[in-house]
Design an enzyme around this catalytic site. Structure first.
Site, PDB file in Angstrom:
ATOM      1  N   ASP A   1     -11.921   4.230   4.984  1.00 16.93           N
ATOM      2  CA  ASP A   1     -11.204   4.198   6.268  1.00 16.93           C
ATOM      3  C   ASP A   1     -11.808   5.287   7.156  1.00 16.93           C
ATOM      4  O   ASP A   1     -12.749   5.012   7.922  1.00 16.93           O
ATOM      5  CB  ASP A   1      -9.690   4.416   5.997  1.00 16.93           C
ATOM      6  CG  ASP A   1      -8.832   4.560   7.244  1.00 16.93           C
ATOM      7  OD1 ASP A   1      -9.364   4.583   8.355  1.00 16.93           O
ATOM      8  OD2 ASP A   1      -7.582   4.662   7.117  1.00 16.93           O
TER       9      ASP A   1
ATOM     10  N   LYS B   1       0.867  -1.187   0.000  1.00 19.12           N
ATOM     11  CA  LYS B   1       0.000   0.000   0.000  1.00 19.12           C
ATOM     12  C   LYS B   1       0.893   1.223   0.000  1.00 19.12           C
ATOM     13  O   LYS B   1       1.819   1.309   0.801  1.00 19.12           O
ATOM     14  CB  LYS B   1      -0.907  -0.038   1.225  1.00 19.12           C
ATOM     15  CG  LYS B   1      -1.504   1.299   1.653  1.00 19.12           C
ATOM     16  CD  LYS B   1      -2.603   1.095   2.699  1.00 19.12           C
ATOM     17  CE  LYS B   1      -2.675   2.233   3.715  1.00 19.12           C
ATOM     18  NZ  LYS B   1      -3.677   1.981   4.772  1.00 19.12           N
TER      19      LYS B   1
ATOM     20  N   GLU C   1      -8.021   3.684  -1.231  1.00 20.50           N
ATOM     21  CA  GLU C   1      -8.528   3.899   0.129  1.00 20.50           C
ATOM     22  C   GLU C   1      -8.790   5.380   0.362  1.00 20.50           C
ATOM     23  O   GLU C   1      -7.943   6.225   0.091  1.00 20.50           O
ATOM     24  CB  GLU C   1      -7.479   3.368   1.111  1.00 20.50           C
ATOM     25  CG  GLU C   1      -7.913   3.392   2.567  1.00 20.50           C
ATOM     26  CD  GLU C   1      -6.851   2.757   3.485  1.00 20.50           C
ATOM     27  OE1 GLU C   1      -5.971   2.011   2.993  1.00 20.50           O
ATOM     28  OE2 GLU C   1      -6.900   3.016   4.699  1.00 20.50           O
TER      29      GLU C   1
ATOM     30  N   ASP D   1      -3.602   4.723  -0.851  1.00 20.87           N
ATOM     31  CA  ASP D   1      -4.388   5.361   0.224  1.00 20.87           C
ATOM     32  C   ASP D   1      -4.190   6.869   0.130  1.00 20.87           C
ATOM     33  O   ASP D   1      -3.069   7.365   0.245  1.00 20.87           O
ATOM     34  CB  ASP D   1      -3.900   4.839   1.586  1.00 20.87           C
ATOM     35  CG  ASP D   1      -4.735   5.355   2.763  1.00 20.87           C
ATOM     36  OD1 ASP D   1      -5.669   6.149   2.536  1.00 20.87           O
ATOM     37  OD2 ASP D   1      -4.436   4.956   3.909  1.00 20.87           O
TER      38      ASP D   1
ATOM     39  N   LYS E   1       0.947   5.603  -0.164  1.00 17.47           N
ATOM     40  CA  LYS E   1       0.161   6.810   0.072  1.00 17.47           C
ATOM     41  C   LYS E   1       0.239   7.691  -1.173  1.00 17.47           C
ATOM     42  O   LYS E   1       1.312   7.803  -1.787  1.00 17.47           O
ATOM     43  CB  LYS E   1       0.737   7.563   1.279  1.00 17.47           C
ATOM     44  CG  LYS E   1       0.689   6.757   2.574  1.00 17.47           C
ATOM     45  CD  LYS E   1      -0.728   6.674   3.107  1.00 17.47           C
ATOM     46  CE  LYS E   1      -0.769   6.048   4.496  1.00 17.47           C
ATOM     47  NZ  LYS E   1      -2.131   6.005   5.039  1.00 17.47           N
TER      48      LYS E   1
ATOM     49  N   GLY F   1      -4.053  -0.160  10.257  1.00 18.52           N
ATOM     50  CA  GLY F   1      -3.064   0.053  11.310  1.00 18.52           C
ATOM     51  C   GLY F   1      -2.958   1.525  11.649  1.00 18.52           C
ATOM     52  O   GLY F   1      -3.345   2.386  10.859  1.00 18.52           O
TER      53      GLY F   1
HETATM   54  O1  LIG Z   1       1.417   0.560   9.263  1.00 12.06           O
HETATM   55  C1  LIG Z   1       0.388   1.011   9.790  1.00 12.06           C
HETATM   56  O2  LIG Z   1       0.166   0.897  11.012  1.00 12.06           O
HETATM   57  C2  LIG Z   1      -0.638   1.723   8.921  1.00 12.06           C
HETATM   58  C3  LIG Z   1      -0.131   3.004   8.379  1.00 12.06           C
HETATM   59  C4  LIG Z   1      -1.208   3.850   7.757  1.00 12.06           C
HETATM   60  O3  LIG Z   1      -1.532   3.652   6.611  1.00 12.06           O
HETATM   61  C5  LIG Z   1      -1.773   4.928   8.568  1.00 12.06           C
HETATM   62  C6  LIG Z   1      -0.964   5.424   9.577  1.00 12.06           C
HETATM   63  C7  LIG Z   1      -1.381   6.473  10.363  1.00 12.06           C
HETATM   64  C8  LIG Z   1      -2.621   7.031  10.166  1.00 12.06           C
HETATM   65  C9  LIG Z   1      -3.451   6.540   9.164  1.00 12.06           C
HETATM   66  C10 LIG Z   1      -3.063   5.482   8.368  1.00 12.06           C
HETATM   67  C11 LIG Z   1      -4.051   4.980   7.356  1.00 12.06           C
HETATM   68  O4  LIG Z   1      -4.320   3.788   7.214  1.00 12.06           O
HETATM   69  O5  LIG Z   1      -4.689   5.809   6.718  1.00 12.06           O
HETATM   70 MG   LIG Z   2      -6.067   4.804   5.519  1.00 14.84          MG
END
Ligand SMILES: O=C(O)CCC(=O)c1ccccc1C(=O)O
Ligand SMILES: [Mg+2]
Length: 370
Positions: free
Chosen positions: A239, A162, A214, A189, A164, A291
Site C-alpha cells: 500500500d 481486513k 498488507e 494490514d 489492522k 480506501g
Molecule cells: O475503509 C477504508 O476507507 C479503508 C480504511 C483503511 O484501511 C485505511 C484508512 C486510513 C488510512 C489508511 C488505511 C489503509 O488502507 O492502510
Molecule cells: Mg493499508
C-alpha cells in the site's frame, strides 16, 4: 473541453466511529473537495484523501491547499484538454504531492465523463455492473469488541474482513478471529508497523491462511519487503510503498509483493491508477482498490475504478453508512450482501447533496479563468 472554474471546499465531517490503525486514531475528517466546471457548465467533483496530520503519507490538508492554490490550479485553469490523461503532463513540472494532484485530476475525469454523457466507469474502460467489497476494521482495545465488529460485518455480507495489526496486537488477535471464523476471507494490514527483526513473528501468521498481509514493513521500502516475501508464505500486498507505475514495476521485478492495493490519491490520479492496473494484469499481479475513509465523492470515484477487470479482489470501499450518519451524495453508497451496484448516471453517477455539502463546508475558495 475548457477548464473554466475550480472551487475548493474545506470540509469537516465526523465519522460515526473512531478508526484506529498502528499509527493512531481518526474520527474527525478534515479534507478537501474540488469542483471543476467546463465551458458548457458541466461540473466534476474530486476529493483529497490527505489527512490533517502526515501519518499515512507526508501530505496533509494544509499542504494540499498550498499545492492546489499555488501550483496545481494555475497549471490547469483556463486550459483546454481533450482527455484527462493530459493532466499529468500539465502537472509534469510539479514533483510528488500525489494526493493534491489526484483531487483535481479526479474532478477532471468526472467532468470529462459528463461532457461525453458517459459514466466515469465507462470512461475509464470498466465493464462491471457491480463490484465486490470487503471491510477494513480498526484496532479495538478489547478483542471481544473486535470480534463483535467482525460478526456484524459478516452478517451484513461483506466479502472479506481486513483487520489492522501492530506489535503486541497480532498473532493472538488473528488466532482468536480464526477460531471464531475458520473460513472467512481474512487479511491483516500493518501500516508499516514491523521491521525485518520481526520475521519470526510474521512467519507465525502463515498458519492462519490469510489472503495477504498488507504493508508489513516501512512505508518507503521495497527492498526489505522482497527479503520478507522469500521467508513467508502469506502474500505481501503493498500500500504505502507504491506511488506510481514505476514503483509498481520495481516492486514486482524485485519480488516485494504479490498483490497491490491501488489508491488513486496515493498514485496521483485515476490515469496512473489505471496504468498500474493494466501493468499488473500483464504480470499476473492481482489488484484491489484501497480506501481512505472517503466521503461519497471519493467513494464514487473508487467504485468507478473498481469496475476495471483486474480488480479481482474485494476492495475497502464499504457503504456510506459504515462511516457517516449522513453522506454528501444522493443516493448514498449502499453495499448489499457485499456488492455495490455501479451507478448508471453520467460521471461519478451520484449527485452531490448540496445541502449536506454546505453544512460540512468550513472554508471555500473559487478560482475563475480569465
Ligand atoms: O475503509 C477504508 O476507507 C479503508 C480504511 C483503511 O484501511 C485505511 C484508512 C486510513 C488510512 C489508511 C488505511 C489503509 O488502507 O492502510
Ligand atoms: Mg493499508
Amino acid at each position: 473541453m475548457k477548464i473554466n472554474s475550480i472551487t475548493i471546499r474545506r470540509m469537516n465531517m465526523t465519522m460515526k466511529h473512531p478508526f484506529t490503525t498502528s499509527f493512531g486514531t481518526i474520527q474527525q475528517k478534515d479534507f478537501l473537495l474540488a469542483t471543476v466546471t467546463d465551458a458548457d457548465g458541466h461540473e466534476g467533483w474530486g476529493e483529497s484523501v490527505a489527512f490533517t496530520a502526515p501519518w499515512y503519507s507526508e501530505e496533509t490538508t494544509e499542504t494540499t491547499i498550498h499545492m492546489l492554490r499555488d501550483f496545481l490550479i494555475p497549471a490547469v485553469l483556463g486550459k483546454t484538454i481533450s482527455h484527462p490523461d493530459e493532466v499529468s503532463d500539465l502537472f509534469g513540472h510539479i514533483r510528488k504531492n500525489n494526493m493534491a494532484k489526484a483531487t483535481i485530476e479526479g474532478a477532471i475525469w468526472d467532468v470529462y465523463a459528463k461532457h461525453h454523457h458517459m459514466t466515469l466507469a465507462a470512461a475509464l474502460g470498466g465493464k462491471r455492473q457491480r463490484i465486490e467489497v470487503g471491510i477494513s476494521i480498526g484496532i479495538e482495545e478489547h478483542v471481544e469488541d473486535l470480534l463483535a465488529n467482525i460478526n456484524g460485518f459478516i452478517e451484513e455480507g461483506y466479502k472479506r474482513i481486513k483487520v489492522k495489526i501492530k506489535p503486541g496486537y497480532d498473532v493472538e488477535v488473528i488466532r482468536a478471529i480464526r477460531e471464531a471464523y475458520p473460513d472467512v476471507p481474512l487479511m491483516a494490514d500493518a501500516n508499516s508497523a514491523y521491521t525485518l527483526d520481526d520475521v519470526e513473528l510474521l512467519k507465525e501468521l502463515d498458519q492462519f491462511n490469510l489472503m495477504m498481509i498488507e504493508q508489513p514493513l516501512a512505508s518507503d521500502d521495497i527492498i526489505d519487503h522482497a527479503t520478507l516475501q522469500k521467508q513467508i508464505k502469506t502474500p505481501i500486498c503493498l500500500d504505502e510503498s507504491i506511488h506510481s507505475l514505476e514503483d509498481t514495476r520495481k516492486a514486482i521485478e524485485l519480488g516485494s509483493c504479490k498483490i497491490i492495493n491501488v489508491k488513486t490519491g496515493r498514485v496521483g490520479g485515476l490515469s496512473e491508477a489505471k496504468k498500474i492496473h493494466d501493468y499488473c494484469a500483464t504480470k499476473g499481479i492481482d489488484v484491489w482498490c484501497g480506501g481512505m475513509l472517503e466521503s461519497g465523492i471519493g467513494r464514487a470515484q473508487n467504485i468507478a475504478l473498481t469496475t476495471l477487470p483486474n480488480f479481482t479482489l474485494p476492495g475497502d470501499t464499504a457503504g456510506s453508512s459504515r462511516y457517516w450518519e449522513q453522506d454528501i451524495i444522493t443516493p448514498e453508497v449502499v453495499a448489499n450482501e457485499g456488492y455495490i451496484t455501479v451507478p448508471t448516471g453520467d460521471g461519478i453517477g451520484y449527485i452531490p447533496n448540496m445541502e449536506a455539502v454546505e453544512r460540512f463546508t468550513v472554508d471555500k475558495w473559487v478560482f475563475l479563468s480569465e
